[in-house]
Write a protein that holds these residues in place. Structure first.
Motif, PDB file in Angstrom:
ATOM      1  N   THR A 278       0.853  -1.178   0.000  1.00 33.10           N
ATOM      2  CA  THR A 278       0.000   0.000   0.000  1.00 33.10           C
ATOM      3  C   THR A 278       0.892   1.232   0.000  1.00 33.10           C
ATOM      4  O   THR A 278       2.101   1.156   0.288  1.00 33.10           O
ATOM      5  N   LEU A 279       0.316   2.334  -0.300  1.00 34.07           N
ATOM      6  CA  LEU A 279       1.066   3.586  -0.337  1.00 34.07           C
ATOM      7  C   LEU A 279       1.649   3.903   1.039  1.00 34.07           C
ATOM      8  O   LEU A 279       2.785   4.351   1.160  1.00 34.07           O
ATOM      9  N   ILE A 280       0.905   3.630   2.077  1.00 31.36           N
ATOM     10  CA  ILE A 280       1.380   3.889   3.438  1.00 31.36           C
ATOM     11  C   ILE A 280       2.597   3.030   3.745  1.00 31.36           C
ATOM     12  O   ILE A 280       3.573   3.504   4.323  1.00 31.36           O
ATOM     13  N   GLU A 281       2.589   1.774   3.366  1.00 30.41           N
ATOM     14  CA  GLU A 281       3.726   0.891   3.611  1.00 30.41           C
ATOM     15  C   GLU A 281       4.970   1.404   2.883  1.00 30.41           C
ATOM     16  O   GLU A 281       6.080   1.424   3.440  1.00 30.41           O
ATOM     17  N   LEU A 282       4.806   1.827   1.660  1.00 34.67           N
ATOM     18  CA  LEU A 282       5.938   2.366   0.900  1.00 34.67           C
ATOM     19  C   LEU A 282       6.495   3.637   1.540  1.00 34.67           C
ATOM     20  O   LEU A 282       7.705   3.817   1.633  1.00 34.67           O
ATOM     21  N   VAL A 283       5.644   4.510   1.994  1.00 36.08           N
ATOM     22  CA  VAL A 283       6.090   5.751   2.650  1.00 36.08           C
ATOM     23  C   VAL A 283       6.849   5.422   3.934  1.00 36.08           C
ATOM     24  O   VAL A 283       7.899   6.010   4.214  1.00 36.08           O
ATOM     25  N   VAL A 284       6.364   4.469   4.706  1.00 31.40           N
ATOM     26  CA  VAL A 284       7.048   4.085   5.952  1.00 31.40           C
ATOM     27  C   VAL A 284       8.438   3.519   5.640  1.00 31.40           C
ATOM     28  O   VAL A 284       9.421   3.867   6.293  1.00 31.40           O
ATOM     29  N   VAL A 285       8.539   2.671   4.631  1.00 31.70           N
ATOM     30  CA  VAL A 285       9.838   2.096   4.253  1.00 31.70           C
ATOM     31  C   VAL A 285      10.791   3.201   3.811  1.00 31.70           C
ATOM     32  O   VAL A 285      11.960   3.217   4.198  1.00 31.70           O
ATOM     33  N   ILE A 286      10.322   4.141   3.022  1.00 27.37           N
ATOM     34  CA  ILE A 286      11.173   5.253   2.560  1.00 27.37           C
ATOM     35  C   ILE A 286      11.641   6.098   3.736  1.00 27.37           C
ATOM     36  O   ILE A 286      12.814   6.499   3.806  1.00 27.37           O
ATOM     37  N   ILE A 287      10.780   6.360   4.683  1.00 29.79           N
ATOM     38  CA  ILE A 287      11.155   7.148   5.867  1.00 29.79           C
ATOM     39  C   ILE A 287      12.206   6.407   6.688  1.00 29.79           C
ATOM     40  O   ILE A 287      13.204   6.992   7.118  1.00 29.79           O
ATOM     41  N   VAL A 288      12.002   5.099   6.900  1.00 29.98           N
ATOM     42  CA  VAL A 288      12.964   4.305   7.666  1.00 29.98           C
ATOM     43  C   VAL A 288      14.315   4.294   6.963  1.00 29.98           C
ATOM     44  O   VAL A 288      15.364   4.466   7.589  1.00 29.98           O
ATOM     45  N   LEU A 289      14.343   4.101   5.643  1.00 30.31           N
ATOM     46  CA  LEU A 289      15.598   4.119   4.891  1.00 30.31           C
ATOM     47  C   LEU A 289      16.270   5.496   4.969  1.00 30.31           C
ATOM     48  O   LEU A 289      17.488   5.594   5.081  1.00 30.31           O
ATOM     49  N   GLY A 290      15.496   6.553   4.925  1.00 32.75           N
ATOM     50  CA  GLY A 290      16.047   7.908   5.058  1.00 32.75           C
ATOM     51  C   GLY A 290      16.695   8.120   6.405  1.00 32.75           C
ATOM     52  O   GLY A 290      17.783   8.699   6.503  1.00 32.75           O
ATOM     53  N   ILE A 291      16.038   7.648   7.459  1.00 36.51           N
ATOM     54  CA  ILE A 291      16.601   7.784   8.814  1.00 36.51           C
ATOM     55  C   ILE A 291      17.896   6.989   8.927  1.00 36.51           C
ATOM     56  O   ILE A 291      18.896   7.472   9.457  1.00 36.51           O
ATOM     57  N   LEU A 292      17.903   5.774   8.410  1.00 39.30           N
ATOM     58  CA  LEU A 292      19.127   4.964   8.434  1.00 39.30           C
ATOM     59  C   LEU A 292      20.258   5.639   7.666  1.00 39.30           C
ATOM     60  O   LEU A 292      21.415   5.613   8.086  1.00 39.30           O
ATOM     61  N   ALA A 293      19.935   6.233   6.523  1.00 36.47           N
ATOM     62  CA  ALA A 293      20.961   6.908   5.721  1.00 36.47           C
ATOM     63  C   ALA A 293      21.544   8.098   6.472  1.00 36.47           C
ATOM     64  O   ALA A 293      22.752   8.328   6.448  1.00 36.47           O
ATOM     65  N   VAL A 294      20.711   8.849   7.150  1.00 37.11           N
ATOM     66  CA  VAL A 294      21.185  10.010   7.904  1.00 37.11           C
ATOM     67  C   VAL A 294      22.080   9.573   9.059  1.00 37.11           C
ATOM     68  O   VAL A 294      23.078  10.223   9.370  1.00 37.11           O
ATOM     69  N   ILE A 295      21.759   8.466   9.668  1.00 36.82           N
ATOM     70  CA  ILE A 295      22.563   7.977  10.796  1.00 36.82           C
ATOM     71  C   ILE A 295      23.832   7.279  10.308  1.00 36.82           C
ATOM     72  O   ILE A 295      24.906   7.472  10.858  1.00 36.82           O
ATOM     73  N   ALA A 296      23.747   6.479   9.259  1.00 35.11           N
ATOM     74  CA  ALA A 296      24.875   5.659   8.818  1.00 35.11           C
ATOM     75  C   ALA A 296      25.875   6.403   7.934  1.00 35.11           C
ATOM     76  O   ALA A 296      27.068   6.117   7.969  1.00 35.11           O
ATOM     77  N   ALA A 297      25.442   7.351   7.122  1.00 37.60           N
ATOM     78  CA  ALA A 297      26.342   8.036   6.186  1.00 37.60           C
ATOM     79  C   ALA A 297      27.530   8.693   6.887  1.00 37.60           C
ATOM     80  O   ALA A 297      28.669   8.513   6.447  1.00 37.60           O
ATOM     81  N   PRO A 298      27.332   9.438   7.969  1.00 33.77           N
ATOM     82  CA  PRO A 298      28.506  10.030   8.624  1.00 33.77           C
ATOM     83  C   PRO A 298      29.483   8.979   9.149  1.00 33.77           C
ATOM     84  O   PRO A 298      30.696   9.200   9.140  1.00 33.77           O
ATOM     85  N   LYS A 299      28.979   7.837   9.568  1.00 36.65           N
ATOM     86  CA  LYS A 299      29.866   6.768  10.041  1.00 36.65           C
ATOM     87  C   LYS A 299      30.753   6.280   8.905  1.00 36.65           C
ATOM     88  O   LYS A 299      31.946   6.070   9.083  1.00 36.65           O
ATOM     89  N   PHE A 300      30.181   6.081   7.718  1.00 42.16           N
ATOM     90  CA  PHE A 300      30.964   5.613   6.577  1.00 42.16           C
ATOM     91  C   PHE A 300      31.925   6.684   6.088  1.00 42.16           C
ATOM     92  O   PHE A 300      33.029   6.389   5.677  1.00 42.16           O
TER      93      PHE A 300
END
Length: 187
Positions: free
Chosen positions: A19-41
């Motif tokens: 569903t559209l809601i599921e896709l939005v939640v996945v995109i938000i979770v991936l965005g949060i992970l990217a913001v947290i993980a990118a500086p580490k890399f």
């Protein structure tokens, strides 16, 4: 009495996707992970540069101390020209200043008291101490591709800046043989 089961079309079809809601939640979770993980890399790259400069500085200091030990055994005091330190070939000879520290590396015997007094001397000391042209060094005023850039500091000292991060450097003072590694990537 007869019952007939009625199924609505909604219930009889299998769910075909997200569903559209599921896709939005996945995109938000991936965005949060990217913001947290990118500086580490990104920090891993800086950490690798710091480790490279620390290791090179340690090898350079060991080479300086080895050369000083050879001078102490073979000469003991005063300047020395073309002292074989790393073997008998001309590539392995070091010129020592009056304090007994490596000052330059030239094949001539025309200097009574060798001094580290220009960028070419800085480069020659680096090359003879580290022996195998790795890591590479060149004059900081030249645009060639080398691992380190040599800068002459008065009196009788050199700074070798790491090319990939000029905040990282190794400083050699031929007055007292000190080798200092500046491994703060933000200084």
């Amino acid at each position: 009495m007869q019952f007939t089961a009625r199924f609505s079309p909604k219930h009889s079809q299998a769910q075909a996707g997200f569903t559209l809601i599921e896709l939005v939640v996945v995109i938000i979770v991936l965005g949060i992970l990217a913001v947290i993980a990118a500086p580490k890399f990104l920090n891993l790259s800086v950490d690798a540069q710091v480790a490279q400069v620390k290791n090179t500085g340690g090898a350079f200091k060991s080479g300086i101390n080895l050369a000083r030990s050879v001078w102490a055994v073979k000469v003991g005091s005063g300047p020395a020209e073309n002292l074989p330190v790393y073997g008998d070939s001309d590539d392995a000879h070091v010129d020592f200043n009056a304090n007994g520290w490596p000052a330059q590396h030239y094949f001539t015997d025309d200097e009574a008291s060798p001094q580290l007094d220009n960028v070419d001397d800085c480069i020659s000391v680096w090359q003879v101490i580290l022996q195998n042209d790795e890591p590479t060094v060149s004059d900081a005023t030249k645009a060639d591709e080398t691992d380190y850039k040599a800068i002459y500091n008065e009196p009788a000292a050199c700074t070798y800046q790491y090319t990939d991060n000029t905040n990282l450097s190794i400083t050699y003072d031929s007055n007292n043989g000190s080798v200092v590694v500046d491994s703060d990537p933000t200084s």
